[in-house]
Write a protein that holds these residues in place. Structure first.
Motif, short mmCIF file in Angstrom:
data_model
loop_
_atom_site.label_atom_id
_atom_site.label_comp_id
_atom_site.label_asym_id
_atom_site.label_seq_id
_atom_site.Cartn_x
_atom_site.Cartn_y
_atom_site.Cartn_z
N PHE A 118 48.44 -50.43 84.55
CA PHE A 118 48.31 -51.12 83.28
C PHE A 118 46.85 -51.06 82.81
N PHE A 119 46.67 -50.90 81.51
CA PHE A 119 45.35 -50.86 80.90
C PHE A 119 45.35 -51.74 79.67
N TYR A 120 44.18 -52.26 79.35
CA TYR A 120 44.00 -53.01 78.10
C TYR A 120 42.78 -52.44 77.40
N SER A 121 43.00 -51.72 76.32
CA SER A 121 41.94 -50.98 75.65
C SER A 121 41.49 -51.70 74.40
N THR A 122 40.20 -51.99 74.34
CA THR A 122 39.57 -52.52 73.14
C THR A 122 38.25 -51.79 72.96
N LYS A 123 37.60 -52.05 71.83
CA LYS A 123 36.31 -51.42 71.59
C LYS A 123 35.31 -51.89 72.63
N GLY A 124 34.71 -50.96 73.34
CA GLY A 124 33.71 -51.28 74.35
C GLY A 124 34.28 -51.76 75.66
#
Length: 595
Positions: A118-124
């Motif tokens: 699982f990944f959680y991608s946001t800016k930075g």
């Protein structure tokens, strides 16, 4: 009303007062109640039968809750979960224990043991790693801790992963489920299950009890996010609780991320497309550059580079859009037959921006992207996100070319698209960021020269910043005022009152001799408040001896204020403050917001 335990039915249907002890005929009212009970018991079975007969031909059936789906798939009614909105694995992260048999150095994950990542991608957010679930009962959380799960929690997580597998693949980019939101600043939850296409969820937030998350547009017969998918994201997010990037066990996470080779294999399977274009924008050594490379039949054919300028004038986001423009220009220049083409990039924000018509920075670049994409309509064209730094040759080549462009390298002017044959206008976002950075630098220099800098910096080194505003967000105005006075040593204790000539001496009324009553004496020394101080020590431990902890630690401030209340030293002063603030409510304010 009393109930007869010998009657095998709900008590409210058979009041004891209406049951006859002989063979007398039941009253009409009692017959009616029994008839209603039978109908209520039979109604679910009738509904199940109807759904079974139409489930195959009606895909909307599968938007029903997991409970109803489980009824359709089983004949054993005793095994059904009667609470489909919950899962017995909820709270698994707090119950898990750190593994004692497997350490970071001995951790050697196998691909065949991996159930889901699982990944959680946001800016930075970097790689955005959230957790990995592995056999036989192992989970790696966002901090890289290797956790041992109870059998119940592991089975619960595995069941939700299995429940997600049959869900249809949406037609959106990267199999994405887009939740309807009123803002565009949400991150992506990404789920990678071996042997399954990646699942991406945009805009997930914890829903209110009994509420479902509505999708932006219907997907495969679903108008709301499937409940099992929402539950899986909720369970995965537990692995990020209390997580900070600087505490991550990097070696463990990198071993998990090595399985991103699956992305590389995906790219290799799709490399049969005649044309593959890789684009990238890069910020390097204070400058911004963009590049695109074109591959035909697996071999690099052409590339274009463009130097935008400094990061005070342009943003990396602009660089990503310029990279797409360069890639589309390369495709447009292909002569002869026009087979299908794929544009690959590793920036999610750039792809999302091409899908919306909302006003946003770099709109003129998006217009150019749309114009070039329209001109290639005779060629099947698709945009694909690929993870960065995954050892995909084309992506790595575009990254290197973009860094070269950031250092000043640009392709010949005649090879570039018309829009890029002259310098681009400065980005308002970049100029605003640069102005804020310069103001912040000047503010810090000015603050360091203040005579109060030394004391306050020892208490809260983050000053000046928004940290204090966040720290006092849940405090009342009176509590915030007291905290500021504690920090500045302006609390109405005898030392301060003497300094402003309100009393004759600065000494503590309870201590013999000449002990000055200042903040340090009040919090740490005065024997009059020993009981309250011991209570504070029980709550905070040994850290209670540090002024920085009492006045700057988020978990300690409430206890510090409670200590002040227990001492009753400032009881009258705090009451006057509260009364003054109550009377000020509703008074008109000046333009700057002050009373």
């Amino acid at each position: 009303m009393s109930f007869d335990p010998n009657i095998n039915a709900p008590g409210f249907l058979f009041p004891k007062s209406q049951k006859s002890t002989s063979n007398t005929t039941l009253t009409t009212s009692l017959r009616r109640r029994r008839l209603i009970a039978c109908l209520l018991l039979a109604l679910p079975l009738i509904l199940i039968s109807l759904l079974k007969s139409s489930a195959v031909t009606n895909p909307a059936i599968w938007s029903l809750t997991p409970l109803l789906k489980s009824i359709l798939d089983t004949d054993d009614m005793s095994t059904l979960d009667t609470n489909p909105g919950s899962n017995n694995a909820e709270g698994w992260h707090t119950r898990a224990t750190e593994s004692t048999s497997v350490t970071a150095s001995s951790f050697d994950p196998k691909a065949e043991d991996l159930l889901a990542t699982f990944f959680y991608s946001t800016k930075g957010s970097g790689d955005g790693f959230t957790m990995a679930l592995m056999k036989p009962n192992i989970a790696v959380d966002a901090a890289g801790r290797i956790l041992t799960l109870s059998s119940g929690d592991f089975v619960g997580l595995q069941e939700v992963v299995d429940a997600v597998k049959p869900l249809p693949q949406t037609d959106e980019w990267r199999g994405q489920w887009r939740i309807k939101q009123d803002r565009t600043c949400f991150g992506f939850d990404r789920i990678q299950i071996p042997g399954q296409p990646e699942i991406s969820i945009y805009g997930w937030v914890k829903p209110k009890e009994g509420m479902a998350l509505e999708l932006e547009s219907p997907a495969k017969g679903f108008t709301h996010l499937p409940q099992e998918l929402g539950m899986l994201v909720k369970l995965a997010r537990e692995a990020r609780e209390g997580f900070t990037r600087d505490q991550r066990e990097e070696s463990v996470v990198q071993k998990i991320l090595a399985f991103k080779d699956e992305a590389k294999r995906w790219e290799e399977r799709h490399r049969t497309d005649d044309i593959m274009v890789y684009t990238d924008g890069s910020g390097f050594e204070g400058n911004i550059g963009a590049a695109a490379v074109l591959y035909r039949n697996g071999q690099m054919s052409r590339h274009l580079q463009y130097h935008l300028g400094t990061d005070k004038e342009h943003t990396v986001y602009e660089g990503e859009l310029v990279g797409i423009i360069l890639g589309l220009h390369l495709i447009k220049g292909i002569k002869g037959s026009r087979p299908k083409a794929t544009v690959n990039l590793d920036n999610q924000a750039a792809i999302i921006s091409t899908l919306t018509n909302k006003p946003q920075p770099g709109a003129y670049l998006l217009d150019e992207v749309n114009r070039l994409a329209t001109q290639t309509q005779e060629m099947p064209l698709k945009f694909t996100w690929i993870p960065g730094h995954s050892d995909i040759p084309g992506n790595d080549e575009a990254d290197e070319r973009a860094k070269e462009a950031a250092q000043g390298t640009s392709s010949e002017t005649r090879q570039l698209p018309p829009l890029l044959r002259k310098p681009l206008p400065f980005s308002v976002s970049a100029l605003r960021q640069d102005l804020r950075a310069r103001i912040e630098t000047k503010r810090r220099v000015h603050w360091a020269k203040s005579p109060r800098y030394y004391r306050l910096n020892n208490i809260d080194p983050k000053l000046p910043s928004s940290h204090f505003r966040k720290l006092t967000r849940n405090l009342s105005r009176t509590e915030t005022s007291i905290l500021i006075q504690l920090r500045t040593n302006h609390l109405p204790l005898n030392a301060h009152l003497h300094r402003i000539k309100k009393i004759e001496h600065p000494f503590c009324r309870y201590c013999q001799g000449e002990t000055i009553e200042d903040v340090n004496h009040f919090l740490f020394v005065c024997p009059q408040y020993t009981t309250a101080r011991l209570d504070l020590r029980r709550k905070l431990g040994r850290q209670v001896q540090h002024l920085k902890t009492l006045l700057a630690a988020p978990k300690a401030i409430k206890h510090t204020l409670e200590y002040i209340r227990q001492t009753k030293r400032l009881q009258n002063y705090m009451s006057r403050l509260e009364n003054k603030q109550r009377t000020s409510v509703g008074r008109p304010t000046r333009p700057n917001g002050d009373l």
